[in-house]
Design a protein around this motif. Structure first.
Motif, PDB file in Angstrom:
ATOM      1  N   UNK A 528       0.794  -1.223   0.000  1.00 25.12           N
ATOM      2  CA  UNK A 528       0.000   0.000   0.000  1.00 25.12           C
ATOM      3  C   UNK A 528       0.822   1.267   0.000  1.00 25.12           C
ATOM      4  N   UNK A 529       2.144   1.141  -0.059  1.00 21.08           N
ATOM      5  CA  UNK A 529       3.004   2.314   0.042  1.00 21.08           C
ATOM      6  C   UNK A 529       3.754   2.612  -1.239  1.00 21.08           C
ATOM      7  N   UNK A 530       4.670   3.553  -1.137  1.00 25.54           N
ATOM      8  CA  UNK A 530       5.439   4.017  -2.281  1.00 25.54           C
ATOM      9  C   UNK A 530       6.919   3.991  -1.969  1.00 25.54           C
ATOM     10  N   UNK A 531       7.706   3.957  -2.999  1.00 29.46           N
ATOM     11  CA  UNK A 531       9.130   4.258  -2.908  1.00 29.46           C
ATOM     12  C   UNK A 531       9.491   5.039  -4.160  1.00 29.46           C
ATOM     13  N   UNK A 643       2.023   3.313   6.399  1.00 26.88           N
ATOM     14  CA  UNK A 643       1.357   4.044   7.476  1.00 26.88           C
ATOM     15  C   UNK A 643       0.431   5.121   6.922  1.00 26.88           C
ATOM     16  N   UNK A 644       0.828   5.747   5.845  1.00 29.72           N
ATOM     17  CA  UNK A 644      -0.040   6.739   5.194  1.00 29.72           C
ATOM     18  C   UNK A 644       0.358   6.845   3.737  1.00 29.72           C
ATOM     19  N   UNK A 645      -0.531   7.447   2.957  1.00 25.93           N
ATOM     20  CA  UNK A 645      -0.257   7.655   1.538  1.00 25.93           C
ATOM     21  C   UNK A 645      -0.634   9.078   1.143  1.00 25.93           C
ATOM     22  N   UNK A 646      -0.084   9.511   0.019  1.00 27.66           N
ATOM     23  CA  UNK A 646      -0.409  10.825  -0.562  1.00 27.66           C
ATOM     24  C   UNK A 646      -1.051  10.617  -1.926  1.00 27.66           C
ATOM     25  N   UNK A 647      -1.948  11.508  -2.273  1.00 33.33           N
ATOM     26  CA  UNK A 647      -2.578  11.471  -3.605  1.00 33.33           C
ATOM     27  C   UNK A 647      -2.765  12.899  -4.101  1.00 33.33           C
ATOM     28  N   UNK A 648      -2.263  13.156  -5.290  1.00 29.82           N
ATOM     29  CA  UNK A 648      -2.490  14.448  -5.935  1.00 29.82           C
ATOM     30  C   UNK A 648      -3.828  14.392  -6.658  1.00 29.82           C
ATOM     31  N   UNK A 649      -4.742  15.260  -6.271  1.00 27.26           N
ATOM     32  CA  UNK A 649      -6.101  15.263  -6.829  1.00 27.26           C
ATOM     33  C   UNK A 649      -6.127  16.155  -8.062  1.00 27.26           C
ATOM     34  N   UNK A 650      -5.596  15.640  -9.165  1.00 27.18           N
ATOM     35  CA  UNK A 650      -5.529  16.456 -10.381  1.00 27.18           C
ATOM     36  C   UNK A 650      -6.909  16.729 -10.963  1.00 27.18           C
ATOM     37  N   UNK A 761       8.523   1.745  22.798  1.00 25.63           N
ATOM     38  CA  UNK A 761       7.220   2.052  22.248  1.00 25.63           C
ATOM     39  C   UNK A 761       6.978   3.550  22.286  1.00 25.63           C
ATOM     40  N   UNK A 762       6.308   4.032  21.254  1.00 29.15           N
ATOM     41  CA  UNK A 762       5.978   5.448  21.216  1.00 29.15           C
ATOM     42  C   UNK A 762       7.057   6.315  20.605  1.00 29.15           C
ATOM     43  N   UNK A 763       8.221   5.719  20.249  1.00 27.07           N
ATOM     44  CA  UNK A 763       9.255   6.517  19.612  1.00 27.07           C
ATOM     45  C   UNK A 763       8.822   6.972  18.236  1.00 27.07           C
ATOM     46  N   UNK A 764       9.069   8.245  17.895  1.00 22.92           N
ATOM     47  CA  UNK A 764       8.662   8.784  16.606  1.00 22.92           C
ATOM     48  C   UNK A 764       9.833   8.762  15.631  1.00 22.92           C
ATOM     49  N   UNK A 765       9.542   8.377  14.423  1.00 19.87           N
ATOM     50  CA  UNK A 765      10.545   8.388  13.364  1.00 19.87           C
ATOM     51  C   UNK A 765       9.935   9.043  12.137  1.00 19.87           C
ATOM     52  N   UNK A 766      10.752   9.678  11.296  1.00 17.54           N
ATOM     53  CA  UNK A 766      10.202  10.275  10.068  1.00 17.54           C
ATOM     54  C   UNK A 766       9.872   9.189   9.049  1.00 17.54           C
ATOM     55  N   UNK A 767       8.688   9.299   8.474  1.00 21.14           N
ATOM     56  CA  UNK A 767       8.249   8.362   7.438  1.00 21.14           C
ATOM     57  C   UNK A 767       7.905   9.156   6.188  1.00 21.14           C
ATOM     58  N   UNK A 768       8.431   8.711   5.039  1.00 19.02           N
ATOM     59  CA  UNK A 768       8.203   9.391   3.763  1.00 19.02           C
ATOM     60  C   UNK A 768       7.094   8.715   2.971  1.00 19.02           C
ATOM     61  N   UNK A 769       6.407   9.508   2.194  1.00 20.77           N
ATOM     62  CA  UNK A 769       5.455   8.998   1.214  1.00 20.77           C
ATOM     63  C   UNK A 769       5.500   9.931   0.011  1.00 20.77           C
ATOM     64  N   UNK A 770       5.151   9.404  -1.148  1.00 21.52           N
ATOM     65  CA  UNK A 770       5.205  10.179  -2.388  1.00 21.52           C
ATOM     66  C   UNK A 770       3.872  10.086  -3.119  1.00 21.52           C
ATOM     67  N   UNK A 771       3.435  11.205  -3.642  1.00 17.20           N
ATOM     68  CA  UNK A 771       2.283  11.194  -4.546  1.00 17.20           C
ATOM     69  C   UNK A 771       2.777  10.906  -5.958  1.00 17.20           C
ATOM     70  N   UNK A 772       1.919  10.299  -6.765  1.00 20.05           N
ATOM     71  CA  UNK A 772       2.276  10.150  -8.177  1.00 20.05           C
ATOM     72  C   UNK A 772       2.589  11.521  -8.761  1.00 20.05           C
TER      73      UNK A 772
END
Length: 889
Positions: A528-531, A643-650, A761-772
């Motif tokens: 469900x994610x991107x790279x 964890x999350x995704x991005x979508x560009x609503x063209x 538990x509860x430690x925060x880390x940066x997570x990346x996601x990309x829109x098409x």
């Protein structure tokens, strides 16, 4: 620019980064593999990814996110590995809820590697595969000599490790003061080459090699032969034992990632090939310069680092297929400086084994070889048959070379000198002079090219001059001066250069790297994610068109929308998306880039795979990282959920028209100077939503020169997971397709699955996601400058016809037709003209303005001439011009 010094500085800057990868979700990263190679045929035990041997002592180091090892994947199918699972402690029966013991995610992990006997000697890529996907590559050398691991103690002469000539020792400089001794027996007159691979096996070591006789006399010493690799040789003065002393230069640095491969051999060693470039598919005689060349003769007194060279004439047969002419097919290391050339690899077999591999490049014009053995002068230059590519080298210290060619007025030539980009460790310059007055410099001295394909991720800047575009001011002869800054201290065939004097041949090459410009990384997508991959386009000889990048052979469930790198852009980000149900997989894929040549035919190019070898902490991102081409793209899909995704609503895109928003229909088409907006939405797969910081990936290094700029005035929050991305298309933007990728970064809570090295538990880390990528097409506001000639005497008579000539000065290579219409100003009647066409490829047409008998005499002010063209055969572009005349009786 001195590349060895730059390499030392970068490796020094990488020192802390090697143990401190950037924070983020788990991502397998390899620090080193030991031993970094094996002999083809028998199995070897390879301990990898975070530790090494020290005699009988295992030395542990830090790898990252190497959980639950599965396998190693190599860039050659004949190299295979099986995981030798360690014996773990038995679970404590008193702790029933405790997770089962697991191997440490930092390693060490042991694999048994088998190299088939038919695997050609050379350097290949090896990657780790585990729970969190596939890692970055590390070099793994397949040799044809006996291989041993360094045996401690070997820190002094009495402890020297004995090997036979024809042996490779895999070792490590464990500390800054570590000194490793090796001893071998040789015969009088035998020429032995001692080579130490460091940079070429992805090591951080900068070794120095010294060779001594049994009495302690130093016979040879070397470092930085090429990058940090060292090569020394000695013709043995007597039968007996000889010592090799190996240590870290200046005793700076040391550690488990300071691995090396020390080879003591009587095999051929090739230092240079001349000419260094040949025609694709054409068998070509070349001269090899080196040591231990079978049947070699003394090389006219030439030396390398004081060691005398031999020469040998051979015929090489380059690959004949058209695609090979646009590849760089090397198994050994190619850094960003040399990585944009085209060519193939050559080795020579001798009685002592196979030589080191060397590149032979492809010429971009008809190759010729410099005839004069020494330097030439302005008074007696060497004539060359331009268009051509001449190969030469500095035969003596202090030499300069002068060439003369003939050109017609207005002829355009690219004058390009390639030296460092072909592996020559020297700083050349070039200038074009008047053939009648050599002191008249027509080009100015062309020196270092400060341009780089990327300022730090793929740092291709070289000491070679940038290609110079020369237009002959008149018929006649012209001179080209070739010189070298270090000419007083260097000479010989390792100073080889190529001088191309030929009309432009617009073309491009493309390189792609996993998106992590500051640190080594693999390529893994969660369900469900991107790279993403950074794609860089190297434009040659003025190639300015768009380049479309597509992925082929992706694992099932992984897709990638095509990426277009527009005419005014050099960079783009390709986004790969794994479906929510994509099955876990690991496998290779390819990227293809397609543009349009000056003849209108497609230019299809394989995208070259590259990766960061040693990275930097992100706060040091102004410095270039150590990078190289690798041997292909490898992608993993893992069962962890994005964890999350991005979508560009063209579909909701709007464009500003007269200060108001108007809906942009799909596909998005805008004009030069337009401003448009696209909403980007965040979708969370977990309940703990966070704020997301969106950024648009740049299209070029200098944003002031970018054809499109992007602003995001307000960022998504956990309560409002949407933002508007504003695009500003510059009035000077080159027409054509573009694509801009939007990246998101969110601080998300993540805990490593139970087992070794679990996170709190509860430690925060940066997570990346990309829109098409947001794809859009820029239509020019005009495709021509329009001129309307006045009527004769600016007068049209009643009942007669007057001629108006409409001329166009075409722009943006538009070659289509123009429909030309005439409209009188409001209130004027009886003045008309039939529509005419300016045909494709033509520059003018005549409007015949007819004046009726009953038209009203007087001034006709600002009648409108409208020209309509269709850009790219479908986008109407309208031009207007005014004409004023008088209707007379």
């Amino acid at each position: 620019m001195c590349r060895p010094v730059l390499g030392l500085l970068v490796l020094a800057a990488c020192g802390t980064a090697a143990a401190q990868p950037p924070p983020g979700l788990p991502n397998p990263r390899v620090t080193f593999v030991f031993p970094p190679g094996a002999k083809a045929g028998p199995a070897e035990t390879v301990r990898a990814l975070g530790f090494t041997f020290g005699g009988d002592t295992q030395v542990s180091v830090t790898g990252t996110d190497l959980d639950e090892p599965e396998k190693l994947v190599f860039s050659h199918p004949g190299i295979t590995a099986t995981f030798a699972a360690p014996k773990l402690p038995e679970p404590d029966p008193k702790k029933k809820d405790a997770p089962p013991p697991k191997a440490n995610p930092t390693g060490p992990h042991t694999f048994k590697v088998a190299v088939a006997a038919d695997v050609p000697p050379g350097t290949y890529d090896v990657r780790f595969v585990g729970k969190f996907g596939v890692s970055n590559p590390r070099a793994f050398v397949v040799g044809n000599r006996d291989e041993v691991s360094e045996r401690e103690p070997n820190n002094d002469v009495p402890e020297a490790q004995r090997v036979a000539v024809g042996t490779t020792v895999n070792g490590v400089l464990a500390t800054s003061t570590d000194v490793d001794y090796t001893v071998f027996a040789g015969k009088k007159g035998q020429r032995v080459v001692v080579s130490c691979q460091a940079t070429s096996v992805d090591s951080r070591a900068t070794p120095m090699v010294e060779v001594f006789d049994a009495a302690g006399r130093k016979l040879a010493v070397n470092r930085n032969y090429r990058d940090a690799d060292a090569v020394a040789d000695v013709t043995l003065p007597a039968d007996g034992d000889y010592l090799v002393r190996l240590f870290q230069f200046a005793y700076l640095g040391g550690g488990p990632d300071y691995v090396y491969r020390l080879t003591v051999s009587a095999a051929p060693w090739i230092d240079a090939v001349f000419p260094p470039a040949v025609e694709p598919g054409k068998p070509t005689p070349v001269t090899l310069y080196g040591r231990n060349l079978p049947g070699g003769q003394p090389a006219d007194g030439f030396t390398v680092d004081g060691f005398p060279l031999e020469k040998l004439a051979v015929t090489v047969t380059p690959p004949a297929d058209a695609a090979a002419a646009t590849r760089l097919a090397l198994r050994h290391r190619a850094d960003p400086v040399t990585g944009l050339q085209d060519g193939f690899e050559f080795t020579l077999k001798g009685p002592g084994g196979v030589s080191n591999p060397v590149p032979i490049y492809f010429a971009r014009a008809k190759p010729v070889v410099k005839k004069n053995a020494g330097g030439t002068t302005a008074a007696a230059p060497e004539d060359i048959p331009a268009p051509c590519e001449v190969a030469g080298f500095l035969a003596r210290r202090g030499d300069t070379d002068w060439y003369r060619f003939t050109a017609k007025k207005g002829e355009v030539f690219v004058v390009e000198l390639t030296a460092e980009r072909g592996g020559t460790p020297a700083d050349f310059f070039v200038s074009v002079r008047d053939g009648k007055d050599p002191k008249r410099d027509l080009s100015g001295e062309q020196d270092d090219d400060n341009d780089s394909l990327h300022p730090f991720g793929f740092y291709s800047r070289s000491a070679d001059p940038a290609p110079y575009r020369f237009t002959a001011p008149e018929d006649g002869q012209y001179l080209v001066l070739v010189g070298c800054r270090e000419a007083n201290v260097v000479s010989g065939p390792r100073t080889a250069y190529r001088l191309r004097v030929a009309p432009p041949r617009p073309d491009f090459r493309a390189v792609a790297m996993p998106y992590c410009r500051h640190f080594q990384t693999g390529a893994t997508a969660w369900q469900g994610g991107t790279l993403a991959y950074d794609v860089y386009v190297h434009r040659v000889d003025g190639f300015a068109g768009p380049v479309a990048v597509t992925a082929e052979g992706l694992p099932a469930g992984v897709t990638a929308k095509p990426l277009t790198i527009g005419s005014g852009a050099r960079w783009g980000v390709l986004v790969l998306t794994a479906a929510g149900g994509a099955a876990p997989a690991v496998g290779p894929f390819t990227l293809k880039a397609v543009g349009t040549g000056s003849d209108g035919k497609p230019l299809a190019r394989e995208v070259r795979s590259a990766s960061v070898t040693w990275g930097l902490l992100t706060q040091q991102n102004a410095a270039p990282v150590v990078a190289r081409l690798d041997h292909g793209f490898v992608l993993a899909v893992r069962g962890e959920k994005a964890i999350y995704t991005l979508a560009a609503d063209t579909a909701s895109a709007v464009v500003k028209v007269n200060m108001k928003d108007e809906k942009l229909p799909a596909p998005l088409v805008v004009k030069q100077g337009d401003k448009f907006s696209v909403p980007v939405k965040v979708a969370w797969a977990v309940g703990d939503k966070q704020a997301v910081v969106l950024t648009a990936e740049p299209l070029a290094q200098n944003q002031q020169n970018s054809p499109v700029t992007v602003q995001i005035p307000a960022q998504p929050t956990k309560d409002k997971p949407e933002a508007v991305v504003n695009f500003d298309v510059k009035a000077t933007a080159a027409p054509g397709p573009y694509a801009v990728t939007v990246k998101g970064v969110a601080q998300v809570p993540y805990a490593r699955p139970a087992g070794g090295g679990a996170m709190a538990k509860g430690g925060n880390v940066p997570a990346e996601a990309f829109a098409d990528p947001v794809a859009f097409f820029v239509v020019p506001s005009a495709v021509a400058k329009v001129t309307v000639s006045p009527m004769p005497n600016n007068t049209a008579k009643l009942g007669a016809t007057a001629e108006v000539v409409v001329k166009v000065e075409r722009q943006y290579d538009f070659a289509g037709e123009f429909k030309v219409k005439f409209a009188p100003p409001m209130g004027v009647t009886g003045v008309t003209a039939e529509e005419v066409t300016i045909p494709a490829g033509k520059d003018e047409a005549k409007l015949l303005v007819k004046v009726a008998d009953d038209a009203k005499p007087g001034a006709v002010t600002n009648a409108t001439v409208t020209l309509t063209a269709k850009y790219a055969d479908k986008h109407p572009v309208t031009h207007e011009a005014k004409v004023t005349f008088t209707v007379a009786k």
